[in-house]
Write a protein that holds these residues in place. Structure first.
Motif, PDB file in Angstrom:
ATOM      1  N   TYR A   1       5.319 -21.030 -11.689  1.00 43.51           N
ATOM      2  CA  TYR A   1       6.530 -21.526 -12.290  1.00 43.51           C
ATOM      3  C   TYR A   1       6.117 -22.135 -13.703  1.00 43.51           C
ATOM      4  N   ARG A   2       5.117 -22.771 -13.629  1.00 43.36           N
ATOM      5  CA  ARG A   2       4.623 -23.345 -15.163  1.00 43.36           C
ATOM      6  C   ARG A   2       4.316 -22.233 -15.848  1.00 43.36           C
ATOM      7  N   MET A   3       3.726 -21.313 -15.678  1.00 37.72           N
ATOM      8  CA  MET A   3       3.371 -20.166 -16.412  1.00 37.72           C
ATOM      9  C   MET A   3       4.285 -19.336 -16.914  1.00 37.72           C
ATOM     10  N   GLY A   4       5.488 -19.611 -16.629  1.00 41.73           N
ATOM     11  CA  GLY A   4       6.858 -18.749 -16.765  1.00 41.73           C
ATOM     12  C   GLY A   4       7.501 -17.880 -15.721  1.00 41.73           C
ATOM     13  N   LYS A   5       6.767 -17.910 -14.617  1.00 43.87           N
ATOM     14  CA  LYS A   5       7.611 -17.127 -13.450  1.00 43.87           C
ATOM     15  C   LYS A   5       8.589 -17.895 -12.926  1.00 43.87           C
ATOM     16  N   THR A   6      10.021 -17.908 -13.511  1.00 44.84           N
ATOM     17  CA  THR A   6      10.995 -18.636 -13.126  1.00 44.84           C
ATOM     18  C   THR A   6      11.245 -18.835 -11.657  1.00 44.84           C
ATOM     19  N   GLN A   7      11.397 -17.364 -11.304  1.00 42.91           N
ATOM     20  CA  GLN A   7      11.786 -17.049  -9.538  1.00 42.91           C
ATOM     21  C   GLN A   7      10.974 -18.007  -8.649  1.00 42.91           C
ATOM     22  N   ALA A   8       9.585 -18.389  -9.207  1.00 40.73           N
ATOM     23  CA  ALA A   8       8.874 -18.960  -8.296  1.00 40.73           C
ATOM     24  C   ALA A   8       9.220 -20.315  -8.029  1.00 40.73           C
ATOM     25  N   LEU A   9      10.145 -20.714  -8.656  1.00 36.95           N
ATOM     26  CA  LEU A   9      10.793 -22.300  -8.521  1.00 36.95           C
ATOM     27  C   LEU A   9      11.389 -22.103  -7.297  1.00 36.95           C
ATOM     28  N   PHE A  10      12.151 -20.968  -6.813  1.00 41.26           N
ATOM     29  CA  PHE A  10      12.865 -21.186  -5.496  1.00 41.26           C
ATOM     30  C   PHE A  10      11.982 -21.624  -4.265  1.00 41.26           C
ATOM     31  N   GLU A  11      10.621 -21.046  -4.399  1.00 44.81           N
ATOM     32  CA  GLU A  11       9.675 -21.271  -3.321  1.00 44.81           C
ATOM     33  C   GLU A  11       9.243 -22.657  -3.402  1.00 44.81           C
ATOM     34  N   VAL A  12       9.403 -23.124  -4.291  1.00 44.35           N
ATOM     35  CA  VAL A  12       8.902 -24.605  -4.465  1.00 44.35           C
ATOM     36  C   VAL A  12      10.107 -25.303  -3.727  1.00 44.35           C
ATOM     37  N   VAL A  13      11.440 -25.114  -4.197  1.00 44.95           N
ATOM     38  CA  VAL A  13      12.530 -25.820  -3.485  1.00 44.95           C
ATOM     39  C   VAL A  13      12.363 -25.613  -2.043  1.00 44.95           C
ATOM     40  N   ARG A  14      12.089 -24.435  -1.493  1.00 44.29           N
ATOM     41  CA  ARG A  14      11.890 -24.193  -0.228  1.00 44.29           C
ATOM     42  C   ARG A  14      10.892 -24.981   0.454  1.00 44.29           C
ATOM     43  N   GLY A  15       9.955 -25.412  -0.235  1.00 47.55           N
ATOM     44  CA  GLY A  15       9.084 -26.434   0.475  1.00 47.55           C
ATOM     45  C   GLY A  15       9.554 -27.555   0.901  1.00 47.55           C
ATOM     46  N   LEU A  16      10.481 -28.107   0.190  1.00 44.69           N
ATOM     47  CA  LEU A  16      11.329 -29.159   0.723  1.00 44.69           C
ATOM     48  C   LEU A  16      11.971 -29.243   2.378  1.00 44.69           C
ATOM     49  N   GLU A  17      12.075 -27.902   2.574  1.00 48.77           N
ATOM     50  CA  GLU A  17      12.497 -27.721   4.203  1.00 48.77           C
ATOM     51  C   GLU A  17      11.338 -28.177   5.018  1.00 48.77           C
ATOM     52  N   SER A  18      10.151 -28.292   4.507  1.00 45.54           N
ATOM     53  CA  SER A  18       9.129 -28.577   5.554  1.00 45.54           C
ATOM     54  C   SER A  18       8.756 -29.824   5.791  1.00 45.54           C
ATOM     55  N   ASP A  19       8.827 -30.333   6.802  1.00 46.24           N
ATOM     56  CA  ASP A  19       8.243 -31.981   6.855  1.00 46.24           C
ATOM     57  C   ASP A  19       6.775 -32.170   6.342  1.00 46.24           C
ATOM     58  N   SER A  20       5.805 -31.136   6.443  1.00 43.51           N
ATOM     59  CA  SER A  20       4.519 -31.091   6.221  1.00 43.51           C
ATOM     60  C   SER A  20       4.334 -30.911   4.655  1.00 43.51           C
TER      61      SER A  20
ATOM     62  N   LEU B   1       9.066 -32.009 -13.471  1.00 42.42           N
ATOM     63  CA  LEU B   1      10.009 -31.143 -14.361  1.00 42.42           C
ATOM     64  C   LEU B   1      10.462 -31.966 -15.926  1.00 42.42           C
ATOM     65  N   GLU B   2      10.634 -31.248 -16.751  1.00 39.50           N
ATOM     66  CA  GLU B   2      10.859 -31.933 -18.006  1.00 39.50           C
ATOM     67  C   GLU B   2      12.551 -31.859 -18.026  1.00 39.50           C
ATOM     68  N   THR B   3      13.193 -31.178 -17.187  1.00 39.97           N
ATOM     69  CA  THR B   3      14.573 -31.151 -17.299  1.00 39.97           C
ATOM     70  C   THR B   3      15.347 -30.999 -15.884  1.00 39.97           C
ATOM     71  N   PRO B   4      16.144 -31.625 -15.494  1.00 36.73           N
ATOM     72  CA  PRO B   4      16.664 -31.483 -14.143  1.00 36.73           C
ATOM     73  C   PRO B   4      17.632 -30.041 -14.102  1.00 36.73           C
ATOM     74  N   GLN B   5      18.091 -29.369 -15.182  1.00 36.30           N
ATOM     75  CA  GLN B   5      18.783 -28.537 -15.066  1.00 36.30           C
ATOM     76  C   GLN B   5      18.476 -27.270 -14.415  1.00 36.30           C
ATOM     77  N   PRO B   6      17.381 -26.821 -14.177  1.00 32.69           N
ATOM     78  CA  PRO B   6      16.678 -25.764 -13.367  1.00 32.69           C
ATOM     79  C   PRO B   6      17.218 -25.864 -11.735  1.00 32.69           C
ATOM     80  N   LEU B   7      17.431 -27.043 -11.307  1.00 32.97           N
ATOM     81  CA  LEU B   7      17.380 -27.336 -10.084  1.00 32.97           C
ATOM     82  C   LEU B   7      19.081 -27.487  -9.808  1.00 32.97           C
ATOM     83  N   TYR B   8      19.908 -27.524 -10.528  1.00 35.02           N
ATOM     84  CA  TYR B   8      21.393 -27.558 -10.270  1.00 35.02           C
ATOM     85  C   TYR B   8      21.813 -26.133  -9.799  1.00 35.02           C
ATOM     86  N   VAL B   9      21.184 -24.989  -9.963  1.00 30.80           N
ATOM     87  CA  VAL B   9      21.463 -23.957  -9.201  1.00 30.80           C
ATOM     88  C   VAL B   9      21.456 -23.664  -7.644  1.00 30.80           C
ATOM     89  N   PHE B  10      20.464 -24.742  -7.259  1.00 30.93           N
ATOM     90  CA  PHE B  10      19.958 -24.722  -5.751  1.00 30.93           C
ATOM     91  C   PHE B  10      21.064 -25.655  -5.186  1.00 30.93           C
TER      92      PHE B  10
END
Length: 213
Positions: free
Chosen positions: A90-109, A121-130
């Motif tokens: 995601y940091r390298m520019g693959k924006t769709q990878a952020l979805f997998e990072v957000v999915r990581g919130l599902e796991s307790d571990s 994140l420098e701005t919260p805006q990418p998270l609004y869509v989720f």
């Protein structure tokens, strides 16, 4: 092998195995040798070493190694390392990878790990869509992430969740609102310079001008 070709091969080998420790002005940017060293560690047997390497590549935003990182991500079996690689991508520019990072919130571990990435994140805006695409504890944890990185625009985004019938969601939204509001007030509050009050004096007396001598 011709001497020029041998020299080029030697230079490439030295570049790959160059030390990953840089000091002074060189440490300010993402040197190729440094990033290459972390890419090499993605093949280490120790999962913790691979995770740290991915996190360093994310910090360096090593775009030139994106293809290699994608390859390592496809073959990685450890969930925590995969999450770190998703963050790096995601940091390298693959924006769709952020979805997998957000999915990581599902796991307790992996929740804390994912939260630590989102907090960068420098701005919260990418998270609004989720926000409306997730539910349950993932939604609560996403709002918690917004509490850390949110700005004035976030207040409008989380406002509907403050009236959620789910008390956990509504409390998370209210908590986020308080955290963001406090942070905004701290940024906009003027610097107040106060002089020490004399012992036994009242505030009114402090504001009076002393008569000329």
């Amino acid at each position: 092998m011709k001497p020029p070709a041998r020299a080029a091969l030697l230079a490439a080998t030295l570049l790959l195995f160059a030390p990953t420790f840089l000091t002074g002005a060189a440490a300010q940017g993402p040197p190729v040798a440094d990033a290459a060293g972390y890419v090499r560690r993605l093949g280490d047997r120790d999962a913790r070493t691979r995770q740290q390497a991915a996190e360093e590549l994310a910090r360096l935003v090593a775009v030139e190694h994106m293809r290699l990182v994608e390859g390592y991500r496809m073959q990685e079996r450890d969930a925590r390392v995969r999450l770190a690689l998703d963050w790096a991508l995601y940091r390298m520019g693959k924006t769709q990878a952020l979805f997998e990072v957000v999915r990581g919130l599902e796991s307790d571990s992996r929740y804390e790990q994912a939260l630590s990435y989102l907090a960068q994140l420098e701005t919260p805006q990418p998270l609004y869509v989720f926000l409306k695409r997730v539910s349950g504890k993932t939604q609560v944890r996403l709002i918690e992430a917004l509490a850390r990185v949110g700005d004035a625009t976030t207040l409008d985004e989380i406002k509907p969740f403050m009236d959620s019938p789910d008390p956990v969601v509504s409390e998370a939204a209210k908590f986020a609102e308080r955290e963001i509001t406090i942070r905004l007030e701290e940024k906009t509050a003027p610097d107040e310079v106060t002089r020490p009050r004399r012992t036994g004096s009242t505030p009114e007396e402090e504001t009076r001008e002393e008569p000329p001598v």
